[in-house]
Scaffold this active site. Sequence first.
Site, PDB file in Angstrom:
ATOM      1  N   ALA A  22      63.345 -19.729 119.350  1.00  0.00           N
ATOM      2  CA  ALA A  22      63.757 -20.926 118.406  1.00  0.00           C
ATOM      3  C   ALA A  22      62.717 -20.847 117.273  1.00  0.00           C
ATOM      4  CB  ALA A  22      63.224 -22.259 118.903  1.00  0.00           C
ATOM      5  N   GLY A  24      61.618 -22.937 113.503  1.00  0.00           N
ATOM      6  CA  GLY A  24      61.581 -24.311 112.974  1.00  0.00           C
ATOM      7  C   GLY A  24      61.078 -24.187 111.350  1.00  0.00           C
ATOM      8  N   GLY A  25      60.584 -25.035 110.839  1.00  0.00           N
ATOM      9  CA  GLY A  25      60.088 -25.197 109.338  1.00  0.00           C
ATOM     10  C   GLY A  25      58.900 -24.778 109.123  1.00  0.00           C
ATOM     11  N   VAL A  29      59.085 -19.740 117.677  1.00  0.00           N
ATOM     12  CA  VAL A  29      58.924 -19.571 119.333  1.00  0.00           C
ATOM     13  C   VAL A  29      59.511 -18.433 119.860  1.00  0.00           C
ATOM     14  CG1 VAL A  29      59.046 -20.982 121.459  1.00  0.00           C
ATOM     15  CG2 VAL A  29      58.725 -22.068 119.206  1.00  0.00           C
ATOM     16  N   LYS A  44      54.027 -19.748 120.456  1.00  0.00           N
ATOM     17  CA  LYS A  44      54.333 -20.471 119.042  1.00  0.00           C
ATOM     18  C   LYS A  44      53.676 -19.999 117.913  1.00  0.00           C
ATOM     19  CE  LYS A  44      54.717 -25.140 117.037  1.00  0.00           C
ATOM     20  NZ  LYS A  44      54.627 -26.724 117.214  1.00  0.00           N
ATOM     21  N   ASP A 139      57.708 -37.655 118.188  1.00  0.00           N
ATOM     22  CA  ASP A 139      58.847 -36.822 117.975  1.00  0.00           C
ATOM     23  C   ASP A 139      59.724 -36.712 119.123  1.00  0.00           C
ATOM     24  OD1 ASP A 139      60.869 -35.788 116.469  1.00  0.00           O
ATOM     25  OD2 ASP A 139      60.017 -33.561 116.619  1.00  0.00           O
TER      26      ASP A 139
END
Length: 284
Positions: A22, A24-25, A29, A44, A139
């Site tokens: 994955a 993200g901003g 990961v 991560k 979140d």
Amino acid sequence: MDRLETPVPLLLGRYRPERLLARGGSSMVFRARDENLGRDVAIKLFSSGTPDDLARFRAEVGVLAGLRHHGVVSILDAGVDDSSPKDPRPFLVIELVEGDTLRAALNAGPLSTRRIGEVAFEVAETLEYVHARGVIHRDVTPTNIMVVDYGTRFSRPRARLTDFGIAIHATRPQEFAEETFGTAAYLSPEQVRNEPLTPASDIYSLGLVLLECFTRTVAFPGTPVASALSRLDHDPEAPDDVPEPWRALIRSMTHPDASRRPSAADVATAARGALRADREHEPA
């Protein structure tokens, strides 16, 4: 996801990233291999080593290091990749969870009332533990809930809470606490207003997740700004086809007044009672 095109140096002399899972901003990961113990883990890796990234890294380590619960995806190790001295990158080594996100499960088809109830109980039970340690997740979304099937005869899928990257300690200051973070469609009204948060903010977000599980519709769709602001104009609607007592529970969880929402323990108790009632009414 594709395997990495170029070799990556071992992190801390033992962890080798193998496949991107994955992006993200502010981080990526990877599925990785712990070559000391011969097991797969998740890495991560933060996008850079700027002061903001390092602050986020320290905050996440501080939160995860203090949590030990079967419903929380655990941190195993942490460090800084300095293979490029001019671009050091902090990283976390996290337990690799084999399963799908609740988002993927919803995309695959409708969930039974029992399955939704089990998710409600398990996430609420986890939040009770997290909140008791002064942590607010901030979140809670279908993407950050993993559904894990252990694949044995007497096991069933279990929900686990992931990604504490923007979690805060409710009882002490933290650099990013005053900023609005989280996924727009699941923010609590107080997050949108940038007000001080309590554990009730996570309860609101979980209420929206459960509502979506029943309706298969995002309560506050649209662009991030439009989605965030819309909950200041109206409350989410739990239609009549959401069965009781779930409809009443979701309404209480998404009450605009944070002080009137149930605690995580209250949600877990209500979910367990509803599951027992459903089981008693099943045909023999």
